[in-house]
Write an enzyme that holds these catalytic residues in place. Structure first.
Site, PDB file in Angstrom:
ATOM      1  N   HIS A   7       0.648  -1.384  -0.239  1.00 24.85           N
ATOM      2  CA  HIS A   7      -0.221   0.123  -0.121  1.00 24.85           C
ATOM      3  C   HIS A   7       0.924   1.477   0.191  1.00 24.85           C
ATOM      4  O   HIS A   7      -0.415   2.222  -0.312  1.00 24.85           O
ATOM      5  CB  HIS A   7      -0.682  -0.009   1.161  1.00 24.85           C
ATOM      6  N   CYS A  13       3.355  -1.648  -4.510  1.00 23.78           N
ATOM      7  CA  CYS A  13       2.513  -1.342  -6.023  1.00 23.78           C
ATOM      8  C   CYS A  13       3.082   0.097  -6.969  1.00 23.78           C
ATOM      9  O   CYS A  13       2.520   1.071  -6.654  1.00 23.78           O
ATOM     10  CB  CYS A  13       1.149  -1.429  -5.514  1.00 23.78           C
ATOM     11  N   HIS A  26      -7.787   4.979   4.749  1.00 25.46           N
ATOM     12  CA  HIS A  26      -6.748   3.652   4.306  1.00 25.46           C
ATOM     13  C   HIS A  26      -5.518   3.784   4.352  1.00 25.46           C
ATOM     14  O   HIS A  26      -5.207   4.731   3.784  1.00 25.46           O
ATOM     15  CB  HIS A  26      -7.153   3.335   2.804  1.00 25.46           C
ATOM     16  N   GLU A  52      -2.723   3.072   1.811  1.00 28.42           N
ATOM     17  CA  GLU A  52      -2.567   3.854   1.063  1.00 28.42           C
ATOM     18  C   GLU A  52      -2.721   5.202   0.833  1.00 28.42           C
ATOM     19  O   GLU A  52      -2.168   6.134   0.559  1.00 28.42           O
ATOM     20  CB  GLU A  52      -3.438   3.378  -0.452  1.00 28.42           C
ATOM     21  N   SER A  65      -6.421  -9.293  -2.517  1.00 32.68           N
ATOM     22  CA  SER A  65      -5.338 -10.050  -2.270  1.00 32.68           C
ATOM     23  C   SER A  65      -6.105 -11.644  -1.488  1.00 32.68           C
ATOM     24  O   SER A  65      -5.033 -12.096  -0.953  1.00 32.68           O
ATOM     25  CB  SER A  65      -5.446  -8.889  -0.885  1.00 32.68           C
TER      26      SER A  65
END
Length: 780
Positions: A77, A99, A127, A129, A287
């Site tokens: 993330h 990523c 989150h 990310e 995931s």
């Protein structure tokens, strides 16, 4: 029971790369006795985390728990900047598994920080990310996930006079982002209306840059889930509840299928709930490892009653195994460029085979070469043409991935009921061909406009906003509709009109077209009906007698039917009703001119002006006896007459033609030809005859009065007599306290009642023969 898999499911490129990197790192370091740590889960899946821990990964909750000089893995993330600062301070070796899509967002927001704009992150503020993106965005940042949040950011941009730079969490719901994207686009175009209505009606125009950074794999996965959910009896969403993208898959599937279940593994399978379902769809989060998917499929297979060699569940498992090993033909993959030549580009796509993009599968301009477009280390997306080109490579196409993206846009527009911009290329049988980027579609003639279109010449070369009606991607066919967009816009205008006009309002309009029953008037984007009876106070045969096309007129709103979307208008209401002002224009004794509009047995109706008709009784047409009015007057003939009486209350005007004529024009015993002028004794005889005629007319008038009075008296007597007889009959039918036998004996029959006199003839006194008065009169 039939099980259908989603076209896109399971591990995405970024997750697979992160897990593989973590495993390789743990394996290599473990062989040397070096511990490997992770600050939280590498990906949001408990099964994967436990598997990595079993292989030697040590998961801690805070980087402070990691010994100095150790190896630590950065999560997929992305980590906040503080993570790297603390790792440097502790001399940690960081193995990053971030990523590539998240890395791209980091680069974008760093540029925003330097430009001084407001970075808008569309996503979940909790989150990891989003936390990492926010950390790289500096102070000028806003995180939104709702319409209210987007409007608040718009207001802030107006107040601070700053531009907006929008990015999106890679796993954010694509449908929700489209709604927020529309707000930002409207803000950029100056079309965004303020919700509270305070101040200006619209936000001022703001410079907005929008980057749709949702992962392509996420879009594919969400699109597949949405499509599948609408065609099955139940949906199974496999994944960890902590996974954001899996939760979004559940929300999307639940909106299309009432029986949608979120399961983490086989222990959560709702077998009793789905045992009667004919078709079950399965998808999995990015995931979710292949092992969990296999276990779910195997358990479903065992549960199925029929188990034979052609069991579709086994075939499904085989397909899953193949898909997990290599990408399938038609898949869109993302990889890193590792070599570039003039002939091809070699790409590492994260599996045991490299991908090859030949020169003919790349769009090149003029003298461009592949090294001009690609560099080693570049991230590239391509479409799989063959997963084995014969040389041990996967054949890829960069050119066709662009077309695939366009198909994604088309499918999304269809699913989300959005719009696209297309260019009309040429006319074909039954419609036109319109191009959306590299994809050609068909617009039927009936869908080109909300009006009748005979020829499509006027549309060639135009850019139209359309909706997607039908998609057959395998056959490269798509059907568009411009009419649907026009109807939707008309509906919006209609809703605005309902809020702005009311019955009784006088508004501006434009005459658009005629029918036999009225005219349609444009009142601001929609048409209202102006019925022919509401155009003029007089009688019309066609609306064009008063109105003309494209004429600007004032109309009054007579009625509004919101359910039927109909508005009735009036035009004559802008002028005074003729009877209300009749005495301003006409008086008794006045000589007037009009047009004969109706001929009856008893007289002719003359239109003096629209809405005002006068009656010339048959006795007032000429001095002679008139038996058939049609022999004397025709409809449409111009008539000159004298007003004898005006009854405003009863709305009646009595006219006389003969009062405008010279008595010397009489025929039948006086003069045969009005052009013959008598003289001498003949002239005296003419005057004497005229006087006798006048006396006879006066005598007739007196006689008629006497007869009328006598008839009225006699009629009163008859009515009284009938009333008495009726009372006797009723008493006979219902006598007070009479026995049944007496009732039967005294009951009046229907025939008796029917024979009661309804009329009576009254003899009138004899009148002079010259008067030709009736000898009898019947009173009803």
């Amino acid at each position: 029971m039939n099980v259908v898999k989603a076209k896109h499911l399971g591990f995405c490129f970024g997750v697979k790369q992160a897990v593989d990197t973590a495993r390789r790192t743990v394996s290599k370091c473990g062989a040397k006795g070096i511990p490997v740590y992770a600050c939280g889960s590498i990906i949001h899946n408990a099964h994967v985390t436990r598997s990595l821990e079993a292989e030697g990964l040590i998961v801690v909750s805070d980087i402070g728990q990691v010994p100095d000089g150790s190896v630590i893995i950065g999560r997929s993330h992305g980590e906040p900047l503080s993570f790297y600062d603390r790792a440097t301070a502790k001399s940690l070796v960081v193995v990053d598994t971030i990523c590539p899509y998240v890395q791209r967002i980091h680069r974008l927001v760093r540029d925003v920080k330097r430009a001084g704009d407001i970075a808008v992150i569309v996503g979940d503020r909790r989150h990891p990310e989003v936390v990492g993106i926010r950390d790289r965005s500096g102070a000028s940042v806003a995180i939104v996930d709702s319409r209210e949040g987007a409007l608040a950011v718009a207001n802030r941009a107006c107040e601070e006079n700053k531009s907006l730079f929008v990015v999106v969490q890679t796993t954010f719901d694509r449908g929700k982002f489209r709604d927020l994207e529309e707000i930002f686009r409207d803000l950029r175009e100056g079309r965004l209306r303020r919700a509270d209505g305070d101040g200006a009606a619209f936000f001022r125009r703001v410079d907005v840059t929008i980057h749709n950074t949702i992962c392509n794999a996420t879009e594919n996965r969400q699109g597949s889930a949405r499509s599948l959910a609408g065609s099955v009896d139940a949906m199974l969403i496999v994944g960890d509840r902590a996974s954001s993208n899996t939760r979004k898959l559940f929300e999307i599937a639940e909106s299309g299928c009432a029986r949608t279940y979120f399961i983490e593994d086989i222990n959560d399978l709702p077998l009793k709930d789905i045992q009667l379902c004919n078709t079950i769809g399965i998808t999995a989060g990015a995931s979710t490892p292949e092992r969990i998917i296999k276990e779910v499929i195997t358990r479903m297979s065992e549960f199925k009653n029929e188990n034979n060699e052609s069991n579709p569940m086994h075939e499904f498992m085989d397909e899953i195994d193949k898909a997990l090993r290599l990408p399938r033909n038609g898949d869109i993959v993302t990889g890193e460029v590792i070599q570039v030549t003039d002939k091809d580009v070699i790409v590492n796509i994260g599996c045991k085979k490299d991908g090859v993009i030949p020169r003919n599968e790349v769009v090149l301009e003029a003298e461009q070469r592949l090294p001009d477009l690609f560099k080693e280390g570049d991230e590239v997306q391509a479409k799989v043409l063959k997963n084995d080109d014969g040389d041990g490579n996967i054949l890829l196409s960069k050119k066709r991935v662009v077309i695939s993206e366009h198909w994604e846009d088309i499918n999304a527009a269809r699913d989300d009921k959005g719009t696209l911009e297309v260019t009309v290329i040429k006319e074909v049988n039954g419609g036109v061909i319109a191009s959306f980027k590299e994809i050609n579609g068909f617009i039927p003639m009936s869908q080109l406009s909300d009006r009748y279109v005979e020829k499509a010449d006027e549309f060639i070369g135009q850019t139209l906003t359309v909706k997607v009606m039908r998609v057959e991607q395998k056959r490269n066919k798509v059907v568009f509709s411009h009419k649907a967009v026009l109807n939707e816009e008309r509906q919006k205008r209609m809703m605005e009109i309902w809020d702005t006009i009311h019955v009784g309002d006088v508004i501006d309009g434009k005459v658009m077209r005629f029918t036999e029953y009225g005219a349609f008037v444009d009142i601001g984007g929609i048409d209202g009906l102006l019925h022919i009876s509401e155009i003029s106070w007089g009688k019309l045969r066609h609306p064009s007698e008063i109105l003309s096309l494209d004429q600007e007129i004032k109309v009054k709103v007579l009625s509004m039917n919101k359910e039927k979307e109909k508005i009735s208008l009036g035009y004559k209401q802008n002028l005074p009703e003729p009877w209300s002002v009749i005495h301003d224009k006409f008086t008794v004794g006045q000589i007037v001119t009009g047009k004969a509009v109706q001929v009856k047995e008893y007289g002719v109706f003359v239109e003096l002006e629209p809405g005002l008709d006068g009656l010339v009784h048959i006795s007032e047409i000429a001095f002679k006896r008139v038996n058939n009015i049609s022999d004397e007057i025709e409809v449409g003939q111009t008539i000159t007459a004298k007003i004898l009486e005006i009854d405003q209350e009863r709305k009646r005007i009595s006219l006389s033609i003969k009062e405008t004529l010279d008595r010397t024009s009489l025929e039948g015993g006086v003069l045969k030809d009005a052009t013959e002028v008598p003289s001498g004794k003949m002239k005296d005889a003419l005057h004497e005859a005229a006087e006798k005629v006048g006396e006879a007319l006066e005598n007739i008038g007196d006689r008629v009065g006497d007869i009328t009075e006598s008839i009225a008296d006699k009629a009163g007597e008859i009515v009284e007599s009938i009333a008495e007889k009726a009372e006797d009959i009723l008493d006979a039918i219902h006598p007070p306290k009479a026995s049944a036998d007496e009732d039967a004996a005294g009951e009046a029959t229907p025939e008796t009642v029917a024979e009661a006199p309804a009329t009576e003839t009254v003899e009138a006194p004899a009148a002079d023969t010259d008067a030709e008065a009736p000898a009898t009169e019947t009173v009803e």
